[in-house]
Design a protein around this motif. Sequence first.
Motif, PDB file in Angstrom:
ATOM      1  N   SER A  10       0.828  -1.286  -0.171  1.00  0.00           N
ATOM      2  CA  SER A  10       0.278   0.050  -0.198  1.00  0.00           C
ATOM      3  C   SER A  10       1.103   1.252  -0.255  1.00  0.00           C
ATOM      4  CB  SER A  10      -0.759   0.635   1.021  1.00  0.00           C
ATOM      5  OG  SER A  10      -2.114  -0.612   1.381  1.00  0.00           O
ATOM      6  N   THR A  11       0.623   1.812  -0.274  1.00  0.00           N
ATOM      7  CA  THR A  11       0.895   3.805  -0.761  1.00  0.00           C
ATOM      8  C   THR A  11       0.375   4.804  -1.085  1.00  0.00           C
ATOM      9  OG1 THR A  11       3.116   4.238  -1.906  1.00  0.00           O
ATOM     10  CG2 THR A  11       1.709   3.536  -3.534  1.00  0.00           C
ATOM     11  N   ASN A  12       0.535   5.522  -1.427  1.00  0.00           N
ATOM     12  CA  ASN A  12      -0.641   7.056  -2.056  1.00  0.00           C
ATOM     13  C   ASN A  12       0.592   7.744  -2.815  1.00  0.00           C
ATOM     14  OD1 ASN A  12      -0.099  10.432  -1.113  1.00  0.00           O
ATOM     15  ND2 ASN A  12      -1.850   8.918  -1.571  1.00  0.00           N
ATOM     16  N   ALA A  13       0.289   7.167  -3.778  1.00  0.00           N
ATOM     17  CA  ALA A  13       0.903   7.866  -5.305  1.00  0.00           C
ATOM     18  C   ALA A  13       1.529   9.482  -5.661  1.00  0.00           C
ATOM     19  CB  ALA A  13       0.844   6.777  -6.882  1.00  0.00           C
ATOM     20  N   GLU A  14       1.126   9.910  -4.791  1.00  0.00           N
ATOM     21  CA  GLU A  14       1.274  11.268  -4.739  1.00  0.00           C
ATOM     22  C   GLU A  14       2.399  12.445  -4.428  1.00  0.00           C
ATOM     23  OE1 GLU A  14      -1.278  13.080  -6.347  1.00  0.00           O
ATOM     24  OE2 GLU A  14      -3.012  11.766  -6.419  1.00  0.00           O
ATOM     25  N   PHE A  15       3.922  11.456  -4.473  1.00  0.00           N
ATOM     26  CA  PHE A  15       5.147  11.622  -4.150  1.00  0.00           C
ATOM     27  C   PHE A  15       5.908  11.595  -4.870  1.00  0.00           C
ATOM     28  CE2 PHE A  15       7.733  11.092  -0.147  1.00  0.00           C
ATOM     29  CZ  PHE A  15       7.719  12.345   0.946  1.00  0.00           C
ATOM     30  N   GLU A  16       5.611  12.084  -6.072  1.00  0.00           N
ATOM     31  CA  GLU A  16       7.169  11.625  -7.346  1.00  0.00           C
ATOM     32  C   GLU A  16       8.205  12.090  -6.175  1.00  0.00           C
ATOM     33  OE1 GLU A  16       6.640  14.160 -10.564  1.00  0.00           O
ATOM     34  OE2 GLU A  16       8.500  13.429 -11.040  1.00  0.00           O
ATOM     35  N   PRO A  17       9.505  11.882  -6.759  1.00  0.00           N
ATOM     36  CA  PRO A  17       9.498  10.769  -7.621  1.00  0.00           C
ATOM     37  C   PRO A  17       9.589   9.331  -6.243  1.00  0.00           C
ATOM     38  CG  PRO A  17      11.744  11.465  -6.219  1.00  0.00           C
ATOM     39  CD  PRO A  17      10.919  12.367  -6.209  1.00  0.00           C
ATOM     40  N   PHE A  18       8.890   8.630  -5.212  1.00  0.00           N
ATOM     41  CA  PHE A  18       8.523   7.365  -4.250  1.00  0.00           C
ATOM     42  C   PHE A  18       7.890   7.389  -5.223  1.00  0.00           C
ATOM     43  CE2 PHE A  18      11.350  10.309  -2.137  1.00  0.00           C
ATOM     44  CZ  PHE A  18      12.716   9.498  -2.144  1.00  0.00           C
ATOM     45  N   GLU A  19       7.052   7.647  -5.083  1.00  0.00           N
ATOM     46  CA  GLU A  19       5.551   6.893  -5.948  1.00  0.00           C
ATOM     47  C   GLU A  19       4.474   7.639  -6.438  1.00  0.00           C
ATOM     48  OE1 GLU A  19       6.752   5.191  -2.978  1.00  0.00           O
ATOM     49  OE2 GLU A  19       6.046   7.344  -1.495  1.00  0.00           O
ATOM     50  N   ASP A  42      -1.255   6.578 -15.938  1.00  0.00           N
ATOM     51  CA  ASP A  42      -2.226   5.861 -14.908  1.00  0.00           C
ATOM     52  C   ASP A  42      -1.008   4.897 -13.776  1.00  0.00           C
ATOM     53  OD1 ASP A  42      -4.591   6.523 -14.809  1.00  0.00           O
ATOM     54  OD2 ASP A  42      -5.416   4.922 -15.368  1.00  0.00           O
ATOM     55  N   LYS A  43       0.006   4.479 -14.600  1.00  0.00           N
ATOM     56  CA  LYS A  43       0.998   3.554 -13.889  1.00  0.00           C
ATOM     57  C   LYS A  43       1.537   4.186 -12.761  1.00  0.00           C
ATOM     58  CE  LYS A  43       5.031   0.331 -15.848  1.00  0.00           C
ATOM     59  NZ  LYS A  43       4.483  -0.777 -15.075  1.00  0.00           N
ATOM     60  N   ILE A  44       1.755   3.490 -11.893  1.00  0.00           N
ATOM     61  CA  ILE A  44       2.517   3.587 -10.578  1.00  0.00           C
ATOM     62  C   ILE A  44       3.664   3.704 -10.214  1.00  0.00           C
ATOM     63  CG2 ILE A  44       2.657   3.565  -7.994  1.00  0.00           C
ATOM     64  CD1 ILE A  44      -0.611   3.479  -8.158  1.00  0.00           C
ATOM     65  N   VAL A  45       5.019   4.422 -10.130  1.00  0.00           N
ATOM     66  CA  VAL A  45       6.320   4.373 -11.069  1.00  0.00           C
ATOM     67  C   VAL A  45       6.906   4.871  -9.506  1.00  0.00           C
ATOM     68  CG1 VAL A  45       5.883   4.132 -13.530  1.00  0.00           C
ATOM     69  CG2 VAL A  45       6.103   6.355 -12.683  1.00  0.00           C
ATOM     70  N   GLY A  46       7.909   4.769  -9.477  1.00  0.00           N
ATOM     71  CA  GLY A  46       8.838   4.889  -9.126  1.00  0.00           C
ATOM     72  C   GLY A  46       9.882   4.259  -8.020  1.00  0.00           C
ATOM     73  N   ILE A  47      10.809   6.139  -7.562  1.00  0.00           N
ATOM     74  CA  ILE A  47      11.945   5.187  -5.904  1.00  0.00           C
ATOM     75  C   ILE A  47      10.857   3.793  -5.626  1.00  0.00           C
ATOM     76  CG2 ILE A  47      13.316   5.123  -4.625  1.00  0.00           C
ATOM     77  CD1 ILE A  47      13.694   7.965  -5.913  1.00  0.00           C
ATOM     78  N   ASP A  48      10.156   4.006  -4.465  1.00  0.00           N
ATOM     79  CA  ASP A  48      10.141   2.817  -3.818  1.00  0.00           C
ATOM     80  C   ASP A  48       9.038   1.624  -4.962  1.00  0.00           C
ATOM     81  OD1 ASP A  48       9.963   4.038  -1.519  1.00  0.00           O
ATOM     82  OD2 ASP A  48       8.456   5.197  -1.592  1.00  0.00           O
ATOM     83  N   VAL A  49       8.695   1.731  -6.000  1.00  0.00           N
ATOM     84  CA  VAL A  49       8.235   0.798  -6.365  1.00  0.00           C
ATOM     85  C   VAL A  49       9.006  -0.208  -7.296  1.00  0.00           C
ATOM     86  CG1 VAL A  49       6.790   0.398  -8.614  1.00  0.00           C
ATOM     87  CG2 VAL A  49       6.109   2.742  -7.340  1.00  0.00           C
ATOM     88  N   GLU A  50      10.275   0.486  -7.605  1.00  0.00           N
ATOM     89  CA  GLU A  50      11.500  -0.090  -8.212  1.00  0.00           C
ATOM     90  C   GLU A  50      11.987  -1.599  -6.546  1.00  0.00           C
ATOM     91  OE1 GLU A  50      14.194   1.444 -10.857  1.00  0.00           O
ATOM     92  OE2 GLU A  50      12.684   2.762 -11.537  1.00  0.00           O
ATOM     93  N   ILE A  51      11.760  -0.663  -5.216  1.00  0.00           N
ATOM     94  CA  ILE A  51      12.186  -1.302  -4.332  1.00  0.00           C
ATOM     95  C   ILE A  51      11.530  -2.544  -4.145  1.00  0.00           C
ATOM     96  CG2 ILE A  51      12.167  -1.238  -1.851  1.00  0.00           C
ATOM     97  CD1 ILE A  51      13.688   1.757  -2.146  1.00  0.00           C
ATOM     98  N   ALA A  52      10.113  -2.466  -3.771  1.00  0.00           N
ATOM     99  CA  ALA A  52       8.761  -2.966  -3.980  1.00  0.00           C
ATOM    100  C   ALA A  52       8.921  -4.788  -5.273  1.00  0.00           C
ATOM    101  CB  ALA A  52       8.032  -2.600  -4.189  1.00  0.00           C
ATOM    102  N   ASN A  53       9.333  -4.250  -6.525  1.00  0.00           N
ATOM    103  CA  ASN A  53       9.417  -5.132  -7.612  1.00  0.00           C
ATOM    104  C   ASN A  53      10.539  -6.005  -7.181  1.00  0.00           C
ATOM    105  OD1 ASN A  53       7.163  -4.735  -9.334  1.00  0.00           O
ATOM    106  ND2 ASN A  53       7.908  -2.928  -9.797  1.00  0.00           N
TER     107      ASN A  53
END
Length: 233
Positions: free
Chosen positions: A15-24, A29-40
Amino acid sequence: SGAIKTITDGTLTMSTNAEFEPFEYRDNDKIVGIDVEIANKIADKLGLELKINDVEFASLIMELQTNKCDFVAAGMTATDDRRKNVDFSDPYFDASQAIIVPKGSNIKSRTDLNGKNVGVQQGTTGDTFCTNEDGTSDIKVASVKRYNKGSDAISDLINGRIDAVVIDNFPATKFVQKNSDKLVKLDDSLTSEQYAIAVQKGNTALLDQIDEVLKEMKSSGELDQIIEKYQSS
Ligand code: ARG
């Protein structure tokens, strides 16, 4: 406290809040960012498929407590207060609360925030600092306006409805880059914080795996590379 969520369907839920570039944030419409890369990376290590819930920042801890997700990665600062309700991974990013003001503002340093009307994202450490919830703040602002999205605070700042926005330094840099004709980020910052990934209290099995991944990403230089990539984009 309740039982720890089990994974039954091959899905690892973040779970995240995708309003926080560059983390998420959302890119087409795709959720991207540093946290998403770590999560993957975490999902890969566990052989699971990553699923992302995008919710308000202020409900993220509750997402964990109500078994809606396995972990929270949201540029979330590991604070003692949050540690009462969740367990945190090793830290993966050093951050601070930055101050954004309109160009030409008479707010030039942190102490100039005294008596000013400030916007924050609800439930964040910036919110805690400005409202002085934990009694550690040396600044007394006149009012704090809380927004669900940092971008809405930025709009109000541009439209003159508030005097400053207090938000994490890296997202602050991104907001200012996008509005460089109107806004500036001050050199002064307000806090010193560390981001970490949150899991349900007692979920040491998952926490150990997450810490493993973070350790690998740090020692291989991959984490730095990812952060650099988002710095220059
Ligand atoms: N680091 C701050 C905190 O933990 C702000 C995080 C905001 N994150 C987000 N995805 N909106 O409170």
